[in-house]
Write an enzyme that holds these catalytic residues in place. Structure first.
Site, PDB file in Angstrom:
ATOM      1  N   HIS A  81      -0.927   9.689   5.360  1.00 44.40           N
ATOM      2  CA  HIS A  81      -0.014  10.607   6.045  1.00 44.40           C
ATOM      3  C   HIS A  81      -0.834  11.698   6.741  1.00 44.40           C
ATOM      4  O   HIS A  81      -1.951  12.009   6.338  1.00 44.40           O
ATOM      5  CB  HIS A  81       0.934  11.274   5.051  1.00 44.40           C
ATOM      6  CG  HIS A  81       1.962  10.360   4.478  1.00 44.40           C
ATOM      7  ND1 HIS A  81       3.031   9.885   5.205  1.00 44.40           N
ATOM      8  CD2 HIS A  81       2.094   9.838   3.223  1.00 44.40           C
ATOM      9  CE1 HIS A  81       3.779   9.113   4.428  1.00 44.40           C
ATOM     10  NE2 HIS A  81       3.237   9.064   3.230  1.00 44.40           N
ATOM     11  N   CYS A 134       2.406   4.276   5.375  1.00 40.73           N
ATOM     12  CA  CYS A 134       2.773   4.235   3.962  1.00 40.73           C
ATOM     13  C   CYS A 134       3.831   3.163   3.704  1.00 40.73           C
ATOM     14  O   CYS A 134       3.553   1.974   3.808  1.00 40.73           O
ATOM     15  CB  CYS A 134       3.207   5.622   3.503  1.00 40.73           C
ATOM     16  SG  CYS A 134       3.171   5.829   1.710  1.00 40.73           S
TER      17      CYS A 134
END
Length: 484
Positions: A430, A333
């Protein structure tokens, strides 16, 4: 009628989250329909709830303990710090806005309605709702408009159990002092207290229990020792992360730099559970270890600010040397965004509008955009040809030559990038390492082929063990009244 209890603490990090999770699992083991609730949480460790939207990952774990789908109503107000003074405000899973501390104090009365609505939503159909406070009710400077502790408890008429942490010292003063400083309206909500994180012979604290009850009139609901099972659960926030240490003889050293606004660091708990892995959290002021085979850049709530901090620590130079030595790098991310040539924020979503130079380890560029991606995602690893599950929480779009070698597909679209030499990889997904098959393939690529743990099963077992530990030490009459 739905039973209710709220655990509040004499301070932050006294162990409320773990106690709530354990009580939730205990109620479930006794056949009760139980749900967790936290009116206000402050954390950059967020989850995507099963009904969409963001909640604190602690409440996601507590929902798992309950055996129910997670919901945005379990954590209706989530504050995600972006700077020393300001946070993004998430209300019932959606971005509400941004505010600095003083401005947020003025906003809180507006948010109480959403908090109470969510609580009523959770109560429907539940035998028991276990509520977790935030910080301490003794912070009377924050009492006006409070939605996190006594302000909520008094409005929703939820009895409170106060938790004191004996390990940090001064637990008698903390409990008695809280009694002394609270107004009578708040004091009468407290039905008793729990001593948490006790070490040694509990009989030596009998006089302490007597003193607390003498000064407060509150009964003790038990002394909880350091819970072995708690160490097998993900830590809630960066306060706990600062104390994490791991002494390991694992063959594979993996380093994770602790960024100022690190987010979703529970991504790495499945790796830490592996006996063959030595997971090292690198604190500010420490160099990245030269003997690490893999460095993982974590998510961040403030990519541009954390990129500047990373450079200030000299970690950019460490990463360059690491790659020259043949080491591998993964960015998740915000960490993925940092690996590119540039990060642009033309609208000033993270601060002043700017464009900053990235680490230059991937041929990509990122531009922040106002629309936030928040979703649970089915994915596919192109590198290992396997199905994955995870979630996305991010701002911005990333593109560039290395995106032509995507790491994954998410919902059928390409995601992430891999460098030409295959040493650097980034993704927006994630939860990647929580996929047992993917984790096994990753470790095997480093020559580790002795299998992996079933991570989800290990967490479920830890919750069961936690529940049984609590059942053995907490006051039986109180538990019978609470759980039935």
């Amino acid at each position: 009628m739905t039973r209710m209890v709220m655990l509040q603490g004499t301070g932050s990090d006294v162990g409320k989250t773990v106690l709530v999770a354990g009580l939730c699992r205990l109620a479930r083991l006794h056949g009760r329909v139980v749900r967790p609730f936290k009116p206000q949480n402050m954390s950059n460790n967020a989850a995507v709830a099963d009904d969409g939207g963001e909640i604190g990952r602690a409440q996601w774990l507590q929902a798992l303990a309950c055996g129910v789908p997670s919901s945005v109503h379990m954590n209706p107000v989530l504050l995600k710090p972006q700077s020393e003074t300001g946070s993004q405000i998430i209300v019932q899973g959606r971005v509400f806005g941004q505010a600095k501390g003083r401005d947020y104090q003025r906003l809180k009365p507006q948010l109480l309605g959403a908090v109470l609505d969510s609580f009523e939503e959770l109560k429907a159909g539940a035998d028991l709702v276990i509520v977790e406070g935030a910080g301490s009710p003794a912070e009377i400077n924050l009492r006006a408009g409070d939605i996190a502790n006594m302000g909520f408890a008094t409005r929703a008429n939820v009895p409170v159990v106060l938790v004191g942490d004996i390990d940090r010292g001064g637990v008698i003063a903390s409990l008695v002092g809280t009694h002394a400083i609270l107004p009578e309206e708040d004091r009468r909500m407290i039905s008793g207290y729990i001593i948490n994180k006790f070490r040694g012979d509990q009989s030596l604290f009998a006089d302490g229990i007597g003193a607390i009850t003498q000064y407060t009139g509150w009964p003790s609901f038990g002394i909880v020792p350091w819970l072995k099972a708690a160490g097998r659960l993900p830590p809630e926030d960066s306060v706990a992360l600062e104390r994490l240490s791991r002494s390991s003889t694992g063959a594979l050293k993996i380093a994770v730099p602790v960024l100022s606004r690190i987010a979703n660091f529970d991504d790495f708990d499945p790796l830490a559970s592996e006996p063959s892995v030595d997971l090292v959290y690198v604190r500010p002021g420490e160099p990245l270890p030269a003997d690490a085979a893999l460095v993982i850049l974590p998510g961040s709530k403030a990519t541009i600010g954390d990129l500047a901090d990373l450079r200030a620590q000299g970690w950019d130079k460490d990463l360059t040397l690491h790659r020259r030595r043949g080491g591998r790098i993964i960015g998740i991310c915000g960490g993925y965004q940092m690996l590119g040539n540039s990060v642009a924020d033309p609208l000033g979503l993270e601060g002043a509008p700017c464009r900053v130079e990235g680490l230059g380890l991937l041929e990509i560029d990122t531009e922040m955009a106002p629309e936030k991606t928040v979703r649970n995602s089915a994915a596919h690893s192109l590198e290992y040809d396997m199905a994955l599950s995870g979630y996305e929480i991010h701002l911005g779009q990333t593109d560039g030559p290395d995106c032509q070698r995507p790491a994954l597909t998410i919902r059928g679209r390409a995601d992430g990038a891999i460098s030409a030499d295959g040493k650097v990889m980034g993704t927006y997904l994630h939860g990647l390492f929580g996929n047992d098959e993917y984790r096994a393939a990753l470790l095997q690529s480093f020559g580790i082929s002795n299998g992996t743990v079933n991570y989800r099963q290990s967490v479920e077992q830890a919750l069961d063990d936690l529940a049984r530990e609590l059942e053995s030490v907490l006051d039986k009459a109180w538990l019978d009244q609470l759980i039935g």
